[in-house]
Design a protein around this motif. Sequence first.
Motif, PDB file in Angstrom:
ATOM      1  N   PRO A  40       0.826  -1.214   0.000  1.00 33.24           N
ATOM      2  CA  PRO A  40       0.000   0.000   0.000  1.00 33.24           C
ATOM      3  C   PRO A  40       0.859   1.262   0.000  1.00 33.24           C
ATOM      4  CG  PRO A  40       0.052  -0.961   2.183  1.00 33.24           C
ATOM      5  CD  PRO A  40       0.734  -1.942   1.274  1.00 33.24           C
ATOM      6  N   PRO A  41       0.360   2.331  -0.587  1.00 32.98           N
ATOM      7  CA  PRO A  41       1.095   3.601  -0.608  1.00 32.98           C
ATOM      8  C   PRO A  41       0.976   4.334   0.720  1.00 32.98           C
ATOM      9  CG  PRO A  41      -1.022   3.882  -1.641  1.00 32.98           C
ATOM     10  CD  PRO A  41      -0.927   2.419  -1.285  1.00 32.98           C
ATOM     11  N   ALA A  42       1.765   5.371   0.845  1.00 34.71           N
ATOM     12  CA  ALA A  42       1.689   6.252   2.010  1.00 34.71           C
ATOM     13  C   ALA A  42       1.185   7.616   1.566  1.00 34.71           C
ATOM     14  CB  ALA A  42       3.055   6.393   2.678  1.00 34.71           C
ATOM     15  N   ILE A  43       0.329   8.206   2.394  1.00 34.46           N
ATOM     16  CA  ILE A  43      -0.162   9.557   2.167  1.00 34.46           C
ATOM     17  C   ILE A  43       0.442  10.464   3.228  1.00 34.46           C
ATOM     18  CG2 ILE A  43      -2.178  11.056   2.088  1.00 34.46           C
ATOM     19  CD1 ILE A  43      -1.976   9.156  -0.286  1.00 34.46           C
ATOM     20  N   CYS A  44       1.014  11.560   2.787  1.00 34.19           N
ATOM     21  CA  CYS A  44       1.710  12.493   3.670  1.00 34.19           C
ATOM     22  C   CYS A  44       1.057  13.872   3.574  1.00 34.19           C
ATOM     23  CB  CYS A  44       3.188  12.557   3.249  1.00 34.19           C
ATOM     24  SG  CYS A  44       4.171  13.828   4.061  1.00 34.19           S
ATOM     25  N   PHE A  45       0.668  14.424   4.717  1.00 27.47           N
ATOM     26  CA  PHE A  45       0.142  15.790   4.782  1.00 27.47           C
ATOM     27  C   PHE A  45       1.170  16.671   5.495  1.00 27.47           C
ATOM     28  CE2 PHE A  45      -3.956  14.028   3.749  1.00 27.47           C
ATOM     29  CZ  PHE A  45      -4.657  15.084   3.188  1.00 27.47           C
ATOM     30  N   VAL A  46       1.490  17.795   4.883  1.00 24.70           N
ATOM     31  CA  VAL A  46       2.407  18.764   5.489  1.00 24.70           C
ATOM     32  C   VAL A  46       1.705  20.115   5.591  1.00 24.70           C
ATOM     33  CG1 VAL A  46       3.438  19.217   3.216  1.00 24.70           C
ATOM     34  CG2 VAL A  46       4.645  19.943   5.271  1.00 24.70           C
ATOM     35  N   ASP A  47       1.866  20.768   6.734  1.00 26.31           N
ATOM     36  CA  ASP A  47       1.251  22.074   6.966  1.00 26.31           C
ATOM     37  C   ASP A  47       2.248  23.003   7.648  1.00 26.31           C
ATOM     38  OD1 ASP A  47      -1.646  21.798   6.196  1.00 26.31           O
ATOM     39  OD2 ASP A  47      -1.525  20.175   7.649  1.00 26.31           O
ATOM     40  N   LEU A  48       2.124  24.298   7.359  1.00 25.09           N
ATOM     41  CA  LEU A  48       2.873  25.309   8.099  1.00 25.09           C
ATOM     42  C   LEU A  48       2.212  25.528   9.453  1.00 25.09           C
ATOM     43  CD1 LEU A  48       3.766  28.203   5.621  1.00 25.09           C
ATOM     44  CD2 LEU A  48       5.360  26.683   6.799  1.00 25.09           C
ATOM     45  N   THR A  49       3.004  25.593  10.493  1.00 28.75           N
ATOM     46  CA  THR A  49       2.476  25.844  11.832  1.00 28.75           C
ATOM     47  C   THR A  49       2.183  27.336  12.006  1.00 28.75           C
ATOM     48  OG1 THR A  49       3.769  23.992  12.702  1.00 28.75           O
ATOM     49  CG2 THR A  49       2.955  25.613  14.298  1.00 28.75           C
TER      50      THR A  49
END
Length: 201
Positions: A40-49
């Motif tokens: 299975p793939p990986a999903i990555c979420f990135v956000d500025l704090t």
Amino acid sequence: EAALIAVYRRHREHVWIAHSTNHAEVALDVAGLHPHVSRPPAICFVDLTGYTRITEERGDEVAARFAGELSALVEDISQRRGGRPIRWLGDGGMFHFREPRAAVLAALDMVEGAPKIGLPPTHIGIHTGPVISQDGDVYGRTVNLASRIASYAGAGQVLASEETVDRSRDGGLRFEPVGSVDLKGVGEPVPLYQASRDPSA
């Protein structure tokens, strides 16, 4: 006006697909049926704090510059690590990686790289599992859980699910248990781990 209507319709279609996918996956879980995906793939979420606070205190121009610099940084890193951007959300984005370990390495690159170019800290969540792809976007509970994990992460943190950790143990990484945490919209507590580089590797 025509452009606004087109954007609205596309957004409405996206919401319907996501809603239908979530209901289908819940029904499969209730029936005891689980999709089997060997890799299975990986999903990555990135956000500025603190992006909202930055906008209020320093204005839209600074916030827009930060968003643009973050976009350039994380898209470059994700592509070098074998990932691809799926959605850009202004102060963050969602990325798809075929290999969970590559997602973790990319996430660490991102949290280390942001301060080096004068950006506020980022926080990142990663989950591994099956997704449904359509029109260049991805849907499903894997996406939702990755987003919730990112929202829980603190400044400079990379948090990963147990599924991600289990598929990222080839060396060079360290995972410290955070514990089982309650995430918004998730029925049961989710075990999370903080990722870092292994200095002994």
